[in-house]
Write an enzyme that holds these catalytic residues in place. Structure first.
Site, mmCIF file in Angstrom:
data_model
loop_
_atom_site.group_PDB
_atom_site.id
_atom_site.type_symbol
_atom_site.label_atom_id
_atom_site.label_comp_id
_atom_site.label_asym_id
_atom_site.label_seq_id
_atom_site.Cartn_x
_atom_site.Cartn_y
_atom_site.Cartn_z
ATOM 1 N N LYS A 199 0.976 -1.153 0.026
ATOM 2 C CA LYS A 199 -0.019 -0.116 -0.059
ATOM 3 C C LYS A 199 0.995 1.300 -0.042
ATOM 4 O O LYS A 199 1.682 1.603 0.841
ATOM 5 C CB LYS A 199 -0.822 0.104 1.232
ATOM 6 C CG LYS A 199 -1.679 1.191 1.557
ATOM 7 C CD LYS A 199 -2.746 1.280 2.574
ATOM 8 C CE LYS A 199 -3.357 2.412 2.956
ATOM 9 N NZ LYS A 199 -4.430 2.301 4.151
ATOM 10 N N ASP A 231 1.014 2.014 11.034
ATOM 11 C CA ASP A 231 0.754 3.276 10.641
ATOM 12 C C ASP A 231 -0.250 4.025 11.732
ATOM 13 O O ASP A 231 -0.055 5.359 11.858
ATOM 14 C CB ASP A 231 0.180 3.379 9.164
ATOM 15 C CG ASP A 231 -1.273 2.924 9.015
ATOM 16 O OD1 ASP A 231 -1.774 1.976 10.016
ATOM 17 O OD2 ASP A 231 -2.053 2.981 8.042
#
Length: 501
Positions: free
Chosen positions: A125, A283
């Site tokens: 990603k 994240d």
């Protein structure tokens, strides 16, 4: 002439030896993973044997932070060593048709390492923009190779896609009115929609080939693996579906862990495991609104979208056999610190810009205290008017503003989902060493000196913060969304995909 040949030969040998001695780097980045989601961080039913093995043989961080409670800004800070406010990655996140992206004048860790001859690749990603003609893709930001979905895999209709075998449709609907998520190879669309059942297999094969090629070419390498797991909607292939006692989330986490295991196996087979620093973190915190389809923040307060600990404190592990001694560190550290640390170990020059990270070499190699004493917490939508929402200094954290988030609704703690912005004067103050759950506000006068110290640190930091132009505020042009077919509908038939390079 013979002497000149000898000199050239020795120079070539010296250059080759120096190149061979440089450490390799593998950066593993989970998605929406909570502090309490891994087995090695206390979850009783998560099956993460490979990450647990890294933790047992490496250094486990208890106080590691990211810079934002949502995806795009957190990823920008990880790759640049700079707060997202400097690069303009705010407010919120990028979408398929976003006009903006990570500015090309920002220097990524991949670009820093390429200056030392590193091969660089990303698998997974990106979520830092696509833009007109793919101008913001990883291949324009220092990465030689890319295989992945360029944004979140829920940013496209998913109700008709298969997430678990043999034909279990994805849980939920994801974003509507946009193209189905594409799988990109470098800058070309390989498949659209992406095949979730085969995705991790393709990723692990790509990662192994990249490592094999770099070793064969006697080239140091940097592999960045920002996984889609464990972001909603969860998915897993045949090898992992139904194998975890934790349900779909556990299966997805287990599949991510399996890909980590395959990367480790490749490093061992190629004989470079002892010359490779592997760093793992996530994240942002878990999306609690998904309940059992979301993650777990453990004993920390709230989750994704908030500046409470559950939104921005992440599990982190550093593993480097023979160089990092096993243990646990309570040293304060941040994703901002990865770029300066990798640069130091590779002997690379730092970018000539204002960096917010600290070199972690002394923590990793010698278990020494951190140079970092502060963490600044920016919300999903930062502004110069409000500045940072909270500051951690040593063991103390002061909240100047708090605000819940839809991402964190669904818990019994109303602070997590309450959307009104609350200003706290005096600030809420917590001792995170004794109270990591942020239960007990230290609101007596005996803590005035601590609050004064934190206030001075906050003012000094904010005086140095120059907000970059917002890239996300540049808006969305649906024509920019990646699509195999010109003038495509939200459900393109991908019959004219460009073959993978």
């Amino acid at each position: 002439m013979d002497l000149m040949r000898v000199i050239v030969l020795f120079a070539l040998i010296a250059a080759r030896c120096a190149r061979a001695s440089l450490p390799n780097f593998v950066l593993l980045f989970a998605d929406d993973l909570g502090y309490g989601d891994l087995g090695c961080f206390g979850h009783p039913s998560s099956l993460t044997p490979n990450l647990d093995r890294l933790a047992a043989g490496g250094l486990r961080f208890t106080d590691f932070y990211v810079t934002s409670p949502v995806c795009s800004p957190s990823r920008a800070a990880l790759l640049t060593g700079r707060y997202q406010t400097r690069s303009g990655i705010y407010p919120g996140v990028f979408y398929p048709g976003s006009n903006g992206g990570l500015p090309l004048n920002e220097t990524t860790v991949a670009e820093v390492l390429k200056s030392r001859g590193y091969a660089t690749a990303i698998v997974g990603k990106w979520h830092l923009g696509v833009g007109p003609n793919g101008i913001y893709l990883p291949t324009r930001q220092g990465f030689d190779r890319y295989l992945g979905i360029p944004y979140s895999h829920d940013q496209g209709p998913c109700q008709n896609l298969v997430c678990f075998p043999p034909d279990v449709k994805c849980y939920g609907f994801c974003d509507q009115g946009v193209v189905t998520v594409p799988l990109l190879s470098n800058e070309n669309i390989k498949r659209q929609p992406a095949d979730f059942l085969q995705l991790e297999k393709e990723y692990s094969e790509f990662a192994s080939k990249f490592i094999n090629d770099a070793v064969q070419n006697n080239q140091p390498f940097f592999l960045y693996y920002p996984s889609h797991h464990t972001h909603y909607p969860q998915y897993a292939g045949a090898d992992y579906a139904g194998k975890s006692p934790r349900g779909p989330f556990g299966d997805a986490l287990m599949e991510f862990d399996g890909t980590v295991g395959k990367i480790l196996q490749t490093l061992k087979e190629r004989g470079v495991i002892n010359n490779t620093l592997i760093f793992f973190t996530g994240d942002n915190g878990p999306e609690l609104m998904r309940k059992s389809h979301g993650g777990n923040a453990g004993l920390l307060k709230c989750g994704k979208g908030t500046t409470y600990e559950g939104g921005m404190r992440e599990p982190a592990i550093a593993y480097w056999p023979g160089s990092i001694q096993p243990g646990v560190t309570r040293a304060l550290a941040s994703s901002l610190d990865i770029l300066p640390t990798f640069a130091r170990l590779a002997g690379a020059a730092l970018p000539d810009v204002q960096l917010d990270g600290f070199d972690m070499t002394n923590i990793l190699l010698y278990h020494r205290p951190s140079e970092r004493q502060t963490i600044f917490y920016y919300p999903t939508s930062p502004s110069q008017e409000h500045g940072v929402f909270a500051v951690r200094w040593k063991n103390f954290k002061a909240h100047y503003y708090t605000q819940g988030a839809n991402h964190s609704r669904g818990t019994s703690d109303s602070n997590c989902s309450s959307l009104p912005l609350l200003n706290h004067d005096p600030p809420l103050l917590y001792n995170l060493e004794a109270d990591p759950s942020e239960y007990y506000n230290l609101n007596s006068s005996e803590w005035d000196s601590v609050l004064q110290q934190i206030q001075a640190i906050k003012e000094h930091f904010e005086a140095s913060m120059v907000f970059g132009e917002s890239e996300i505020a540049k808006g969305i042009d649906s024509a920019l969304a990646p699509c195999c077919v010109p003038n495509c509908t939200p459900k393109p038939e991908c019959c004219h995909c460009t073959p993978a390079l």
